[in-house]
Design a protein around this motif. Structure first.
Motif, PDB file in Angstrom:
ATOM      1  N   GLN A  87      37.326  42.909  30.023  1.00 15.69           N
ATOM      2  CA  GLN A  87      36.146  42.603  31.272  1.00 15.69           C
ATOM      3  C   GLN A  87      35.524  43.986  31.463  1.00 15.69           C
ATOM      4  N   GLU A 103      36.065  51.021  39.829  1.00 13.98           N
ATOM      5  CA  GLU A 103      35.935  49.849  39.433  1.00 13.98           C
ATOM      6  C   GLU A 103      36.820  49.315  38.449  1.00 13.98           C
ATOM      7  N   ALA A 106      40.028  48.315  40.462  1.00 15.74           N
ATOM      8  CA  ALA A 106      39.910  47.109  41.324  1.00 15.74           C
ATOM      9  C   ALA A 106      40.054  45.780  40.481  1.00 15.74           C
ATOM     10  N   LEU A 107      39.498  46.147  38.957  1.00 20.57           N
ATOM     11  CA  LEU A 107      39.643  45.046  38.053  1.00 20.57           C
ATOM     12  C   LEU A 107      41.157  44.801  37.758  1.00 20.57           C
ATOM     13  N   GLU A 109      43.546  45.485  39.500  1.00 18.70           N
ATOM     14  CA  GLU A 109      44.423  44.732  40.715  1.00 18.70           C
ATOM     15  C   GLU A 109      44.106  43.285  40.621  1.00 18.70           C
ATOM     16  N   GLN A 110      42.694  42.868  40.460  1.00 20.66           N
ATOM     17  CA  GLN A 110      42.480  41.372  40.457  1.00 20.66           C
ATOM     18  C   GLN A 110      43.147  40.853  39.105  1.00 20.66           C
ATOM     19  N   GLU A 113      46.636  40.171  39.881  1.00 18.88           N
ATOM     20  CA  GLU A 113      47.164  38.958  40.724  1.00 18.88           C
ATOM     21  C   GLU A 113      46.919  37.824  39.980  1.00 18.88           C
ATOM     22  N   ALA A 114      45.735  37.602  39.067  1.00 21.01           N
ATOM     23  CA  ALA A 114      45.526  36.523  38.302  1.00 21.01           C
ATOM     24  C   ALA A 114      46.744  36.021  37.299  1.00 21.01           C
TER      25      ALA A 114
END
Length: 314
Positions: A87, A103, A106-107, A109-110, A113-114
């Motif tokens: 990503q 950033e 944050a990526l 963590e996302q 979670e996904a």
């Protein structure tokens, strides 16, 4: 049912609670399936599974058997990193700029979670022995950290629990080193078996030996060089064998043939639940007696209570 390892804890001033009261409190903290966003969870489970009709507490002759179920989603860090890197590369190529560290965090963590809902769930059942007469708890866990997880669950269940790792007046590492170096110091029923781990006081590493004569000249030379026995394979004659660690935990537990035969010949009518309870009460009785003997050989118990922590009820 037979425990393979044991992390021991002394209870301090534990309020009296009946088996029925304990079971009711445990039901409020029973194991539940992980939600999609949950990385891990621990809760109480029935020691006998479906055979026990969901019974959470088995109490026999002053001994309690409890079981915790620990669930954890296995999401390898390498998988997360690979997805984050892809990503990041896509953003940098599309927007012509470097992605900042903030950033990337944050990526990550996302992405975590996904991916969590699709991660494999590993389950681990951890059994606990609670000697209510001697106020001693033993956890059949592979590590101290896992044992502490179960104790934390019990604290949450009861509201408070003062428990400290069982400790002796003589440090196990000192006693084991003495027993290894001086045969005359060994208690009459104590057997030195064929495994030992020797630590150096400096940075000379660890010597591990299996299937060796612990009374050999080579062992004595290692002791004379300043090494100490941090783990040792021991036996209490006719009762059990184990690997004693320097934190007083017992690993590789094996119970004596006479005890196993007694369990095998018990009249349980082919009832699996009765068999589990028979095995447990025989094992617990042996542990009660032999832990007491071991602690006595280590100079007796160090019963110093934990200092109260500000803002803590444990």
């Amino acid at each position: 049912m037979w425990f393979k390892q044991l992390h021991l804890y002394r209870l301090h001033g534990t309020p009296a609670v009946t088996a029925a009261q304990l079971a009711e409190a445990m039901a409020n903290h029973a194991a539940k399936p992980l939600g999609n966003a949950d990385a891990r969870r621990i809760g109480w489970a029935a020691p006998a599974g479906r055979l026990g009709g969901g019974q959470l507490v088995h109490e026999l002759q002053g001994h309690r058997l409890l079981s915790a179920l620990r669930q954890e989603r296995m999401l390898p860090a390498a998988v997360v990193k690979e997805e984050v890197d892809e990503q990041v590369a896509d953003i940098e190529a599309r927007e012509g700029r470097k992605v900042t560290r903030k950033e990337k965090t944050a990526l990550k963590e996302q992405v975590t979670e996904a991916l969590l809902p699709r991660a494999f769930v590993r389950q681990q059942k951890i059994d606990m022995w609670w000697d209510t007469e001697r106020q001693l708890i033993g956890v059949n866990a592979p590590s101290r950290a896992r044992a502490e997880d179960v104790l934390d669950l019990l604290r949450e269940t009861l509201g408070s629990l003062k428990a400290t790792p069982l400790s002796s007046q003589t440090l196990p590492i000192r006693a084991m080193t003495t027993w290894l170096g001086d045969p005359a110091s060994r208690p009459a029923d104590l057997q030195l078996l064929d495994g030992v781990e020797l630590k150096a006081k400096g940075d000379d590493g660890v010597v591990r030996a299996r299937q060796v004569d612990l009374d050999s000249d080579e062992m004595q030379q290692l002791l004379e060089s300043g090494r100490q026995a941090s783990k040792m394979a021991l036996g209490i004659e006719g009762q059990l064998t184990f690997m004693l660690h320097d934190d007083l935990s017992l690993k590789s537990l094996r119970f004596g043939d006479a005890l196993i035969e007694e369990a095998d010949h018990a009249d349980d009518g082919d009832d699996a639940l009765a068999r589990l309870e028979t095995d447990f009460v025989l094992m617990a009785g042996s542990l009660r007696a032999n832990v007491a003997r071991l602690v006595e050989w280590l100079g007796g118990e160090n019963r110093q209570e934990p200092a109260p922590k500000e803002g803590s009820n444990v």
